[in-house]
Design a protein around this motif. Structure first.
Motif, PDB file in Angstrom:
ATOM      1  N   ASN A   1       8.461  42.612  63.912  1.00 55.00           N
ATOM      2  CA  ASN A   1       8.628  44.004  64.318  1.00 55.00           C
ATOM      3  C   ASN A   1       7.647  44.479  65.387  1.00 55.00           C
ATOM      4  OD1 ASN A   1      10.645  45.128  62.144  1.00 55.00           O
ATOM      5  ND2 ASN A   1       9.206  43.800  61.063  1.00 55.00           N
TER       6      ASN A   1
ATOM      7  N   LEU B   1       6.453  57.358  70.180  1.00 54.17           N
ATOM      8  CA  LEU B   1       7.660  56.771  70.777  1.00 54.17           C
ATOM      9  C   LEU B   1       7.584  56.794  72.305  1.00 54.17           C
ATOM     10  CD1 LEU B   1      10.497  55.569  70.474  1.00 54.17           C
ATOM     11  CD2 LEU B   1      11.395  57.900  70.293  1.00 54.17           C
TER      12      LEU B   1
ATOM     13  N   ILE C   1       7.829  49.509  66.818  1.00 53.05           N
ATOM     14  CA  ILE C   1       8.868  50.551  66.757  1.00 53.05           C
ATOM     15  C   ILE C   1       9.342  50.648  65.306  1.00 53.05           C
ATOM     16  CG2 ILE C   1      11.176  51.214  67.554  1.00 53.05           C
ATOM     17  CD1 ILE C   1      10.574  49.658  70.159  1.00 53.05           C
ATOM     18  N   GLY C   2       9.375  51.850  64.774  1.00 54.20           N
ATOM     19  CA  GLY C   2       9.706  52.037  63.361  1.00 54.20           C
ATOM     20  C   GLY C   2      11.200  52.054  63.082  1.00 54.20           C
ATOM     21  N   LYS C   3      11.504  51.995  61.789  1.00 55.43           N
ATOM     22  CA  LYS C   3      12.887  52.082  61.318  1.00 55.43           C
ATOM     23  C   LYS C   3      13.071  53.391  60.568  1.00 55.43           C
ATOM     24  CE  LYS C   3      13.088  47.073  60.868  1.00 55.43           C
ATOM     25  NZ  LYS C   3      13.324  45.899  59.998  1.00 55.43           N
ATOM     26  N   ILE C   4      14.304  53.855  60.512  1.00 58.56           N
ATOM     27  CA  ILE C   4      14.578  55.091  59.780  1.00 58.56           C
ATOM     28  C   ILE C   4      14.472  54.819  58.280  1.00 58.56           C
ATOM     29  CG2 ILE C   4      16.319  56.847  59.274  1.00 58.56           C
ATOM     30  CD1 ILE C   4      17.491  56.252  62.091  1.00 58.56           C
TER      31      ILE C   4
ATOM     32  N   ILE D   1      10.774  58.620  60.315  1.00 55.63           N
ATOM     33  CA  ILE D   1      10.473  57.436  61.123  1.00 55.63           C
ATOM     34  C   ILE D   1       9.004  57.480  61.515  1.00 55.63           C
ATOM     35  CG2 ILE D   1      11.002  58.434  63.410  1.00 55.63           C
ATOM     36  CD1 ILE D   1      12.688  55.719  63.792  1.00 55.63           C
TER      37      ILE D   1
END
Lengths: 342, 342
Positions: free
Chosen positions: B8, B116, B188-191, B327
């Motif tokens: 990730n 972001l 980068i994150g996930k929901i 997120i």
């Protein structure tokens, strides 16, 4: 590796392109000229959900499921997703993509979202930051009307310049492995604001943004409109398309012969009573995936410029007397056999 | 060139970093512990404008003007801007940045936007797609309250878990030329969605997203919390911060000793009556630029993880009974002399 050309354009390495694409659309779209070209049609406008917003999430979910299925990939093969939509807080994307568990970058570009998401997804793939990346967006007539204008139950009169928000979605996977269609160059647009305040005339608000981005791209790449099979705008509709052609003519750029607009293709403007044409993130997204990408993949056509335009229109700002800023982002898509800009 | 590490995380080339940064804040922030650290303070909450929304645009405009001024660059030296905010259609960004005429990518990540925008700006700079790229975001207490909860004139009671939206903005220019602070890795994150439906408890909604992103980063990089001077979350506030520490403890990750939260730093929680702490895109943005980047630039501290969390909360979806997806995106910022992950 991508490299900058001119002031505003980035040329990709030449290997990055579209592995797979999918489109879904709703009932009105199933009655239009492209009805046989969408991957999936939904005749129930609520899509079995309780609200229009949840129905729109289902459009993104279905488009994403379809593109994964068609590509043979699973969600865990996608390293990043770029998505957005017209709804406040982009809830169609947030709820529609949540269960896929893909690293998620939320965008807001109004109806320019299919181009913006595609630019960022293809660039990150071109730089090997993501092996496979996803671009997806949607719109829904009923959720958009009640948020931006009136609830549909109100039965408001539509003006001649108004457009009909497409119920639909498109999803594209970008990859360097076996692309069917290549991304040659991309141009990220700038915010333009020509003082339009009529929320029922989005085409006029967006045309100057499209003209700006197209002319910058042509200048940066040394190309002319006739180098392309089509110059495809997202949802300028009848009014905005005519304005775009006029605006570019003043710069001695003639796009009249090969310009087309997704908002003019998706409906039979006269018979379907949609006034100035289709609009919404789902308009350019679904028409790109249903009409143009298949023809590029088969080699029937070789090069298009795809320019999705966004009216960054806010009911709040509009009520405060502000004009409508707009933006347009561009990609040059080509078939594998294209010789342009090789 | 950046490269993926683990599932990730992306490690940047080592050359890309922050050329300059700037922060602006409002009246309540000028009464808090960081009052002397912001570049500019505005004591007029309307900032000479007619509406709260226009005032918020001025925050982004001022932060961008300041960061350009401090860097010695002009707007035409910036090849791409990433911006977003909390308002519907991201109008603070659209109106605030329009006049700079910089190629513009609109984001929606709620309060995660500073991370972001910084991730995408730094990646595009690291790949030489942009020489200089801008990340900017803002929030304003009055515009956020009336959009997400009640107009301030209503005088609604605030619950103990509620947070106070920061009036402020932060802007950062990323470059490979003479950076003051480096970007080492990004995640980068996930929901995530744990079923929280209380719009007055954003911290609880966001904590699981932060825990997920932090644990993935640590796993991907083989680092431990004590490798960092601070693990800085954006706006979890009192409730969310405690929850984050507990959630990570269950995975045998102890961040208690070096965790801090921008929402707990910007106000004197007790004296300023802000209940669970500060929040909003402008919270993490202004505190990053006022408190942490100067200390990294001077070498006083050497490494931080910056995790801005976003509650992708929609009043419409909330009224329809939906829970709040969240997120969190992460960057590892380091001083020029840091030896971690060299």
């Amino acid at each position: 590796m991508p490299q900058r050309i001119g002031n505003n354009t980035v040329r990709l390495s030449g290997n990055t392109g579209i592995l797979e694409f999918a489109s879904v659309a709703g009932k009105k779209e199933s009655e239009g000229p492209l009805k046989d070209k969408f991957d999936k049609l939904f005749y129930d406008t609520l899509m079995g959900q309780e609200t229009w917003e949840q129905a729109e999430s289902q459009l993104q979910l279905n488009a994403t499921e379809l593109v994964l299925e068609k590509s043979g990939l699973s969600a865990s093969d996608i390293q990043v997703a770029f998505a957005g939509d017209l709804l406040n807080q982009c809830i169609s994307s947030n709820y529609g993509l949540a269960d896929f568990n893909i690293p998620f970058c939320g965008l807001y570009g109004a109806c320019s979202t299919m181009a913006l998401s595609s630019i960022l997804a293809s660039l990150l793939t071109d730089c090997d930051i993501a092996q496979n990346s996803l671009a997806v967006t949607s719109s829904h007539f009923c959720s958009a009307e009640r948020q931006f204008r009136f609830p549909i139950e109100y039965g408001g009169q539509r003006t001649p310049t108004s457009q009909w928000t497409v119920t639909g979605a498109g999803a594209v996977i970008y990859s360097k492995q076996n692309p069917k269609v290549l991304v040659k160059e991309v141009t990220i647009g700038k915010i333009t604001d020509m003082g339009i305040t009529d929320i029922n005339n989005m085409g006029a608000a967006m045309a100057p943004a499209a003209a700006d981005t197209i002319s910058k791209y042509l200048e940066d790449t040394g190309t002319v409109p006739s180098d392309f099979d089509y110059i495809v705008t997202g949802d300028l509709g009848k009014v905005g398309s005519e304005l775009l052609i006029e605006l570019l003519k003043k710069q001695d750029i003639n796009i009249k012969d090969n310009h087309t607009d997704c908002g003019l293709l998706i409906y039979d403007i006269e018979k379907q009573d949609v006034h100035a044409g289709g609009s919404g993130c789902g308009c350019s997204a679904s028409v790109l995936c249903a009409e143009f990408l298949p023809r590029l993949a088969s080699g029937e056509i070789s090069d298009i410029l795809f320019i999705a335009t966004g009216a960054l229109m806010s009911p709040t700002a509009n009520q405060q007397g502000m004009s409508i800023p707009s933006i347009a982002h561009l990609l040059h898509f080509s078939s594998l056999s294209s010789t342009l800009n090789k």
